[in-house]
Design a protein around this motif. Structure first.
Motif, PDB file in Angstrom:
ATOM      1  N   LEU A   1     -77.072  88.347  -1.591  1.00  0.00           N
ATOM      2  CA  LEU A   1     -76.836  87.943  -2.974  1.00  0.00           C
ATOM      3  C   LEU A   1     -77.814  86.872  -3.412  1.00  0.00           C
ATOM      4  O   LEU A   1     -78.330  86.908  -4.518  1.00  0.00           O
ATOM      5  N   ARG A   2     -78.062  85.894  -2.554  1.00  0.00           N
ATOM      6  CA  ARG A   2     -79.029  84.833  -2.865  1.00  0.00           C
ATOM      7  C   ARG A   2     -79.354  84.059  -1.602  1.00  0.00           C
ATOM      8  O   ARG A   2     -78.625  84.118  -0.611  1.00  0.00           O
ATOM      9  N   SER A   3     -80.459  83.326  -1.667  1.00  0.00           N
ATOM     10  CA  SER A   3     -80.798  82.392  -0.592  1.00  0.00           C
ATOM     11  C   SER A   3     -81.136  81.055  -1.238  1.00  0.00           C
ATOM     12  O   SER A   3     -81.582  80.999  -2.392  1.00  0.00           O
ATOM     13  N   ALA A   4     -80.886  79.966  -0.511  1.00  0.00           N
ATOM     14  CA  ALA A   4     -81.086  78.631  -1.075  1.00  0.00           C
ATOM     15  C   ALA A   4     -81.317  77.634   0.036  1.00  0.00           C
ATOM     16  O   ALA A   4     -81.023  77.894   1.209  1.00  0.00           O
ATOM     17  N   SER A   5     -81.829  76.459  -0.342  1.00  0.00           N
ATOM     18  CA  SER A   5     -82.043  75.358   0.586  1.00  0.00           C
ATOM     19  C   SER A   5     -81.440  74.091  -0.003  1.00  0.00           C
ATOM     20  O   SER A   5     -81.305  73.965  -1.228  1.00  0.00           O
ATOM     21  N   PRO A   6     -81.071  73.111   0.830  1.00  0.00           N
ATOM     22  CA  PRO A   6     -80.493  71.860   0.326  1.00  0.00           C
ATOM     23  C   PRO A   6     -81.534  71.008  -0.382  1.00  0.00           C
ATOM     24  O   PRO A   6     -82.741  71.274  -0.282  1.00  0.00           O
ATOM     25  N   PRO A   7     -81.091  69.962  -1.098  1.00  0.00           N
ATOM     26  CA  PRO A   7     -82.018  69.122  -1.869  1.00  0.00           C
ATOM     27  C   PRO A   7     -83.082  68.436  -1.026  1.00  0.00           C
ATOM     28  O   PRO A   7     -84.162  68.132  -1.525  1.00  0.00           O
ATOM     29  N   GLU A   8     -82.791  68.120   0.212  1.00  0.00           N
ATOM     30  CA  GLU A   8     -83.774  67.527   1.106  1.00  0.00           C
ATOM     31  C   GLU A   8     -83.504  68.033   2.516  1.00  0.00           C
ATOM     32  O   GLU A   8     -82.564  68.791   2.746  1.00  0.00           O
ATOM     33  N   ARG A   9     -84.374  67.657   3.468  1.00  0.00           N
ATOM     34  CA  ARG A   9     -84.187  68.120   4.842  1.00  0.00           C
ATOM     35  C   ARG A   9     -82.821  67.652   5.332  1.00  0.00           C
ATOM     36  O   ARG A   9     -82.517  66.462   5.324  1.00  0.00           O
ATOM     37  N   ALA A  10     -81.984  68.625   5.741  1.00  0.00           N
ATOM     38  CA  ALA A  10     -80.596  68.298   6.030  1.00  0.00           C
ATOM     39  C   ALA A  10     -79.991  69.272   7.020  1.00  0.00           C
ATOM     40  O   ALA A  10     -80.466  70.394   7.198  1.00  0.00           O
ATOM     41  N   LEU A  11     -78.909  68.818   7.647  1.00  0.00           N
ATOM     42  CA  LEU A  11     -78.034  69.739   8.361  1.00  0.00           C
ATOM     43  C   LEU A  11     -77.305  70.571   7.320  1.00  0.00           C
ATOM     44  O   LEU A  11     -77.000  70.085   6.221  1.00  0.00           O
ATOM     45  N   LEU A  12     -77.010  71.814   7.639  1.00  0.00           N
ATOM     46  CA  LEU A  12     -76.433  72.708   6.641  1.00  0.00           C
ATOM     47  C   LEU A  12     -75.288  73.487   7.265  1.00  0.00           C
ATOM     48  O   LEU A  12     -75.402  74.019   8.377  1.00  0.00           O
ATOM     49  N   GLY A  13     -74.178  73.547   6.559  1.00  0.00           N
ATOM     50  CA  GLY A  13     -73.038  74.357   6.968  1.00  0.00           C
ATOM     51  C   GLY A  13     -72.450  75.031   5.746  1.00  0.00           C
ATOM     52  O   GLY A  13     -72.527  74.497   4.637  1.00  0.00           O
TER      53      GLY A  13
END
Length: 300
Positions: A208-220
């Motif tokens: 559906l979509r792909s995205a990244s966080p606002p800055e370098r971050a851990l992501l869950g």
């Protein structure tokens, strides 16, 4: 676990080689566990497990029954199936519905083109459709595997540019799956040496979509719900639309890795919230009073 069904896998030997794994099951919301058969051979680093409706079980990183033994090579995806009833069993016994505490065997799932083991396995919010992520021998790199029969058979879906290549999962890179209540599935791609990425997938396995966080971050993430924790200053962001927009959610109450922004801390989420490493828990979703990050209570 799923609803009242939980499994616990116990490894007792060196993590470097395949070893016997003791499996325990609960059907009372983890109030009590009982040892269940069969034992299986698996390697800690490759082992993945998911539980679905009725105690359905999927595992990867496990040796099939015809190859199992010390040092065996885990491969593929296996699913829990009831042990065939003895020839002299009564008709009533043969029709008894299997429960997690009853004996069972592990059958090999049909997952065409899957190379080696799945990087992760998961069920949808209803516990009936199964998903796996791994490398395909026919796709350009990483692929999604989708099952509509609780993990017995899978169909492959290419992820194309949204995915990692095999070199990015070496040395600690990871790919994790988690279901949202809305029917979507979150695939978090966390290469060792670059920024984490979220890929949101529908129930049929389409991106559906792909995205990244606002800055370098851990992501869950779990479905469209996403939590990002900044590696530099401990800032927290949340998205409820799969990363299309972000809201600040304060800062961590403690530093995860003081003086080391490159440290690797696991961040896993579900529809109930997130766990950050072994010290922090995020309860709920939504930037509000009922969704905050708390220090975990120590367990003796």
């Amino acid at each position: 676990g799923f609803e009242r069904f939980y499994y616990l896998a116990c490894f007792r030997a060196s993590p470097a080689v395949s070893q016997p794994v003791e499996l325990f099951a609960s059907d009372d919301r983890a109030r009590s566990f009982a040892r269940v058969a069969p034992d299986m051979y698996a390697k800690v680093a490759d082992f993945r497990m998911a539980v679905g409706a009725g105690g359905t079980l999927l595992v990867s990183g496990v040796c099939s029954s015809n190859t199992e033994g010390p040092g065996c090579a885990p491969a593929g995806i296996l699913y829990r199936r009831a042990t065939p009833a003895p020839a002299k069993a009564s008709p009533a016994a043969a029709k008894t519905k299997a429960t997690p505490r009853q004996p069972f065997e592990l059958g090999v799932s049909v997952a065409p083109t899957l190379v080696d083991n799945a990087l992760d396995v998961a069920f949808d919010a209803q516990g009936r459709s199964a998903f796996a992520v791994g490398f395909s021998s026919k796709a350009s790199g990483m692929a999604l595997f989708v099952s509509g029969d609780a993990g017995k058979t899978f169909e492959v879906r290419e992820l194309a540019d949204a995915a990692l290549d095999s070199s990015e999962t070496e040395g600690g890179g990871a790919a994790t799956l988690s279901a949202g209540r809305d029917g979507t599935i979150a695939l978090v791609l966390a290469p060792r040496r670059s920024a984490a990425t979220l890929v949101v997938i529908d129930k049929d396995g389409h991106v559906l979509r792909s995205a990244s966080p606002p800055e370098r971050a851990l992501l869950g993430a779990a479905g469209l719900s996403v939590l990002a924790v900044g590696l530099e200053g401990g800032g927290v962001w949340e998205s409820r639309d799969g990363g299309a927009s972000w809201k600040t959610a304060g800062r961590l109450p403690i530093a995860l890795c003081p003086g080391d922004s490159s440290c690797d801390v696991p961040l896993r989420c579900s529809s109930a919230g997130c766990v950050v490493g072994d010290e922090l828990t995020r309860l709920g979703w939504g930037v509000s009073e009922d969704a905050e990050i708390e220090s975990a209570t120590s367990v003796d």
